[in-house]
Design an enzyme around this catalytic site. Structure first.
Site, PDB file in Angstrom:
ATOM      1  N   SER A  58      31.433 -49.170 -25.405  1.00 49.68           N
ATOM      2  CA  SER A  58      31.313 -50.633 -25.310  1.00 49.68           C
ATOM      3  C   SER A  58      30.690 -51.207 -26.580  1.00 49.68           C
ATOM      4  O   SER A  58      31.002 -52.328 -26.981  1.00 49.68           O
ATOM      5  CB  SER A  58      30.479 -51.029 -24.090  1.00 49.68           C
ATOM      6  OG  SER A  58      29.214 -50.410 -24.115  1.00 49.68           O
ATOM      7  N   HIS A 150      22.725 -47.125 -12.250  1.00 50.72           N
ATOM      8  CA  HIS A 150      23.310 -47.714 -11.046  1.00 50.72           C
ATOM      9  C   HIS A 150      22.431 -47.600  -9.808  1.00 50.72           C
ATOM     10  O   HIS A 150      22.871 -47.958  -8.715  1.00 50.72           O
ATOM     11  CB  HIS A 150      24.687 -47.099 -10.775  1.00 50.72           C
ATOM     12  CG  HIS A 150      25.716 -47.561 -11.757  1.00 50.72           C
ATOM     13  ND1 HIS A 150      26.983 -47.050 -11.803  1.00 50.72           N
ATOM     14  CD2 HIS A 150      25.659 -48.488 -12.727  1.00 50.72           C
ATOM     15  CE1 HIS A 150      27.677 -47.647 -12.760  1.00 50.72           C
ATOM     16  NE2 HIS A 150      26.894 -48.525 -13.341  1.00 50.72           N
TER      17      HIS A 150
HETATM   18 MG    MG Z   1      29.586 -48.915 -16.551  1.00 54.02          MG
END
Ligand code: MG
Length: 217
Positions: A58, A150
């Site tokens: 990213s 997460h």
């Molecule tokens: Mg991700």
């Protein structure tokens, strides 16, 4: 508030200057293209910060856009891996395990990616926990991309530490948002809901699992 792009249309695939398939990571091409498109807008307003750089996939999409504006991309990651990256877990990659130190470490791979993509003049690595960096952070950010751990604790810390630092008109993007629990874990979706409930952000919906919001003025 509004964005001068149509988010119902896929973003064009950018020229990245690197074969992005050689960079490990969990980001679909359409999500990467959307990040590049958003960073191109945001970099005209100020610096961009991402949380959860891993091996830099990213970072390349964001950084290529930011570089064109001679801007700054802060790439925040402790590089010790999220829960799912640890030995014995579902997303563990033995290539990223530092055997000599008996620890997971994605920072060497990240640095290789940034060097290969010629983004050293744009990307500043912040190698520390998200909440530690947020503690004394003062600068307003034109875009924050949350793609960290997460667990609820990790996602909450990322949201609490950074959502408030998005400048009016700036962008908050959150990865791995799954409205249907059958598609994936809940914490990124939960913080997306918190952003909406705060009434401080306008919702621009999802590109695959990438939620896009704009801070109200
Ligand atoms: Mg991700």
């Amino acid at each position: 508030m509004s964005l001068p792009i149509d988010l119902s249309v896929p973003a064009p695939q950018p020229e990245l200057g690197i074969d992005i398939d050689t960079v490990k990571g969990f980001l679909a091409p359409d999500e990467g293209a959307r990040l590049h498109q958003l960073a191109d807008l945001a970099a005209q307003l100020g610096p961009v910060l991402e949380i959860g750089s891993y091996c830099g996939k990213s970072t390349v999409y964001l950084g290529r856009a930011v570089q064109e504006h001679r801007g700054t991309l802060y790439a925040l990651d402790h590089h010790r891996g999220s829960e799912e990256h640890q030995v014995g877990e579902g997303y563990h990659d033995p290539d990223l395990f530092d055997v000599a130190r008996n620890r997971f470490d994605s920072f060497p791979a990240f640095r290789d990616t940034i060097e290969r993509a010629a983004l050293d003049d744009t990307v500043i690595a912040l190698v520390a926990p998200s909440s530690t960096v947020a503690r004394d952070w003062q600068s307003q950010l034109a875009m924050v991309f949350i793609d960290g751990g997460h667990s609820m604790a990790a996602a909450q810390a990322d949201f609490d530490g950074w959502a408030s630092k998005v400048m009016p008109g700036g962008i908050l993007a959150i990865h791995d948002v799954f409205p249907n629990p059958a598609d994936g874990g809940r914490p990124p979706f939960e913080i997306y809901q918190q952003a909406l409930a705060s009434n401080r952000f306008v919702d621009f919906g999802l590109t695959r699992s990438l939620a896009v919001l704009q801070r109200r003025g």
